[in-house]
Design a protein around this motif. Structure first.
Motif, PDB file in Angstrom:
ATOM      1  N   TRP A  78      23.363  -8.931  33.535  1.00  0.00           N
ATOM      2  CA  TRP A  78      24.325  -8.696  32.459  1.00  0.00           C
ATOM      3  C   TRP A  78      24.830  -7.259  32.458  1.00  0.00           C
ATOM      4  O   TRP A  78      26.008  -7.012  32.159  1.00  0.00           O
ATOM      5  N   VAL A  79      23.981  -6.297  32.801  1.00  0.00           N
ATOM      6  CA  VAL A  79      24.430  -4.905  32.925  1.00  0.00           C
ATOM      7  C   VAL A  79      25.441  -4.787  34.062  1.00  0.00           C
ATOM      8  O   VAL A  79      26.467  -4.097  33.945  1.00  0.00           O
ATOM      9  N   SER A  80      25.172  -5.465  35.175  1.00  0.00           N
ATOM     10  CA  SER A  80      26.088  -5.431  36.314  1.00  0.00           C
ATOM     11  C   SER A  80      27.449  -6.028  35.952  1.00  0.00           C
ATOM     12  O   SER A  80      28.499  -5.496  36.322  1.00  0.00           O
ATOM     13  N   LEU A  81      27.434  -7.148  35.219  1.00  0.00           N
ATOM     14  CA  LEU A  81      28.679  -7.776  34.805  1.00  0.00           C
ATOM     15  C   LEU A  81      29.467  -6.854  33.883  1.00  0.00           C
ATOM     16  O   LEU A  81      30.700  -6.721  34.016  1.00  0.00           O
ATOM     17  N   ALA A  82      28.768  -6.173  32.975  1.00  0.00           N
ATOM     18  CA  ALA A  82      29.436  -5.235  32.077  1.00  0.00           C
ATOM     19  C   ALA A  82      30.056  -4.079  32.862  1.00  0.00           C
ATOM     20  O   ALA A  82      31.180  -3.651  32.576  1.00  0.00           O
ATOM     21  N   GLU A  88      24.553  15.605  50.054  1.00  0.00           N
ATOM     22  CA  GLU A  88      23.130  15.963  50.138  1.00  0.00           C
ATOM     23  C   GLU A  88      22.201  14.767  50.339  1.00  0.00           C
ATOM     24  O   GLU A  88      21.050  14.940  50.732  1.00  0.00           O
ATOM     25  N   CYS A  89      22.694  13.549  50.056  1.00  0.00           N
ATOM     26  CA  CYS A  89      21.750  12.430  49.947  1.00  0.00           C
ATOM     27  C   CYS A  89      22.382  11.117  50.401  1.00  0.00           C
ATOM     28  O   CYS A  89      23.588  10.909  50.246  1.00  0.00           O
ATOM     29  N   LEU A  90      21.560  10.254  50.977  1.00  0.00           N
ATOM     30  CA  LEU A  90      21.921   8.863  51.242  1.00  0.00           C
ATOM     31  C   LEU A  90      21.093   8.003  50.307  1.00  0.00           C
ATOM     32  O   LEU A  90      19.859   8.047  50.341  1.00  0.00           O
ATOM     33  N   ARG A  91      21.768   7.241  49.462  1.00  0.00           N
ATOM     34  CA  ARG A  91      21.083   6.368  48.515  1.00  0.00           C
ATOM     35  C   ARG A  91      21.200   4.927  49.014  1.00  0.00           C
ATOM     36  O   ARG A  91      22.299   4.375  49.069  1.00  0.00           O
ATOM     37  N   VAL A  92      20.079   4.340  49.392  1.00  0.00           N
ATOM     38  CA  VAL A  92      20.052   2.962  49.884  1.00  0.00           C
ATOM     39  C   VAL A  92      19.675   2.053  48.722  1.00  0.00           C
ATOM     40  O   VAL A  92      18.651   2.264  48.067  1.00  0.00           O
ATOM     41  N   ARG A  93      20.499   1.022  48.482  1.00  0.00           N
ATOM     42  CA  ARG A  93      20.294   0.194  47.302  1.00  0.00           C
ATOM     43  C   ARG A  93      20.321  -1.291  47.641  1.00  0.00           C
ATOM     44  O   ARG A  93      20.820  -1.697  48.684  1.00  0.00           O
ATOM     45  N   HIS A  94      19.764  -2.052  46.718  1.00  0.00           N
ATOM     46  CA  HIS A  94      19.992  -3.497  46.689  1.00  0.00           C
ATOM     47  C   HIS A  94      20.058  -3.903  45.229  1.00  0.00           C
ATOM     48  O   HIS A  94      19.044  -3.859  44.518  1.00  0.00           O
ATOM     49  N   LEU A  95      21.262  -4.237  44.765  1.00  0.00           N
ATOM     50  CA  LEU A  95      21.508  -4.541  43.374  1.00  0.00           C
ATOM     51  C   LEU A  95      21.108  -3.339  42.508  1.00  0.00           C
ATOM     52  O   LEU A  95      21.241  -2.193  42.932  1.00  0.00           O
ATOM     53  N   ARG A  96      20.615  -3.597  41.298  1.00  0.00           N
ATOM     54  CA  ARG A  96      20.366  -2.490  40.366  1.00  0.00           C
ATOM     55  C   ARG A  96      18.963  -1.911  40.507  1.00  0.00           C
ATOM     56  O   ARG A  96      18.751  -0.730  40.265  1.00  0.00           O
ATOM     57  N   ARG A  97      18.001  -2.720  40.899  1.00  0.00           N
ATOM     58  CA  ARG A  97      16.611  -2.327  40.809  1.00  0.00           C
ATOM     59  C   ARG A  97      16.129  -1.508  42.002  1.00  0.00           C
ATOM     60  O   ARG A  97      15.292  -0.611  41.866  1.00  0.00           O
ATOM     61  N   THR A  98      16.631  -1.801  43.201  1.00  0.00           N
ATOM     62  CA  THR A  98      16.147  -1.120  44.406  1.00  0.00           C
ATOM     63  C   THR A  98      16.996   0.110  44.693  1.00  0.00           C
ATOM     64  O   THR A  98      18.221   0.015  44.836  1.00  0.00           O
ATOM     65  N   ARG A  99      16.338   1.251  44.801  1.00  0.00           N
ATOM     66  CA  ARG A  99      17.042   2.524  45.055  1.00  0.00           C
ATOM     67  C   ARG A  99      16.120   3.448  45.830  1.00  0.00           C
ATOM     68  O   ARG A  99      15.081   3.878  45.329  1.00  0.00           O
ATOM     69  N   LEU A 100      16.512   3.742  47.073  1.00  0.00           N
ATOM     70  CA  LEU A 100      15.759   4.663  47.923  1.00  0.00           C
ATOM     71  C   LEU A 100      16.649   5.854  48.222  1.00  0.00           C
ATOM     72  O   LEU A 100      17.643   5.752  48.939  1.00  0.00           O
ATOM     73  N   ASP A 101      16.326   7.007  47.643  1.00  0.00           N
ATOM     74  CA  ASP A 101      17.097   8.231  47.854  1.00  0.00           C
ATOM     75  C   ASP A 101      16.520   9.009  49.028  1.00  0.00           C
ATOM     76  O   ASP A 101      15.339   9.389  49.018  1.00  0.00           O
ATOM     77  N   ILE A 102      17.374   9.263  50.034  1.00  0.00           N
ATOM     78  CA  ILE A 102      16.953   9.967  51.249  1.00  0.00           C
ATOM     79  C   ILE A 102      17.775  11.248  51.369  1.00  0.00           C
ATOM     80  O   ILE A 102      19.004  11.195  51.539  1.00  0.00           O
ATOM     81  N   ALA A 103      17.127  12.391  51.266  1.00  0.00           N
ATOM     82  CA  ALA A 103      17.830  13.662  51.471  1.00  0.00           C
ATOM     83  C   ALA A 103      18.294  13.750  52.922  1.00  0.00           C
ATOM     84  O   ALA A 103      17.553  13.386  53.843  1.00  0.00           O
TER      85      ALA A 103
END
Length: 205
Positions: free
Chosen positions: A19-23, A103-118
């Motif tokens: 629902w957050v994604s839809l908003a 400065e960063c590569l942010r690897v994601r999958h939907l809203r919950r998965t977030r891997l920040d790589i400098a």
């Protein structure tokens, strides 16, 4: 009891994320923090849209097939909820892309998965297609299990090697890895952009 509670919390979190994604999609606020998005939605878009079309067709079909008004009402509510849920899932793939900044590569999958790589932690990046089994969005792979694979459509096609192992927090636990693999709709452009950003960062440094 604990596995059931974890499963229940997972369903609740997913429902909130949808629902957050839809908003965010309706208000046109993708989560990019001013960086360059790297899209991954294409790997699953066709399947998601197919489910959406089927769900939309079911609503009038059920209305004509069920003779009882109370049951029709319940079916209508569930059908509309299902269509909106699928729209939210499609939206989540678009409003939470991978993001590349200076400065960063942010690897994601939907809203919950977030891997920040400098970018200063990256040793190398390359195009590497690999298929995976299992339904988890983040999987450990490699002979020593030291690659965190953020899987979309059962595959990854970009691999980022780190200078040294580092820990990431994921929805499936904390993992210390020496590489991160992910899917990009245009892996060639993604690899080139990441390499250019790394070169620019190190030149600036």
């Amino acid at each position: 009891m604990r596995p059931i509670m974890r499963l229940g919390r997972g369903f609740v979190r997913l429902e909130i994320d949808i629902w957050v994604s839809l908003a965010r999609a309706i208000t046109r606020r993708p989560d990019t923090d001013g960086g360059t998005p790297i899209r991954y939605a294409g790997a699953e878009s066709a399947v998601l849209w197919a489910f959406l079309v089927v769900s939309a067709i079911e609503i009038p079909a059920v209305h004509f097939l069920i003779p009882w008004a109370p049951v029709r009402l319940v079916a209508l509510v569930l059908g509309v909820w299902g269509v909106l849920w699928m729209l939210g899932m499609i939206a989540a793939h678009h409003v939470y892309p991978h993001v590349l900044t200076r400065e960063c590569l942010r690897v994601r999958h939907l809203r919950r998965t977030r891997l920040d790589i400098a970018l200063t932690d990256v040793r190398a990046v390359r195009h590497e297609l690999r298929a995976y089994d299992g339904g988890k969005s983040v999987q450990l792979s490699g002979v020593d299990g030291k690659t965190a694979a953020v899987v979309v459509g059962s595959s990854t096609n970009v691999r980022v090697e780190l200078i040294e192992p580092r820990a990431f927090t994921t929805p499936h636990g904390d993992h210390t890895v020496s590489a991160v693999a992910f899917w990009a709709d245009d892996p060639g452009t993604a690899v080139s952009s990441i390499r250019a950003a790394i070169a620019g960062d190190r030149t600036g440094a």
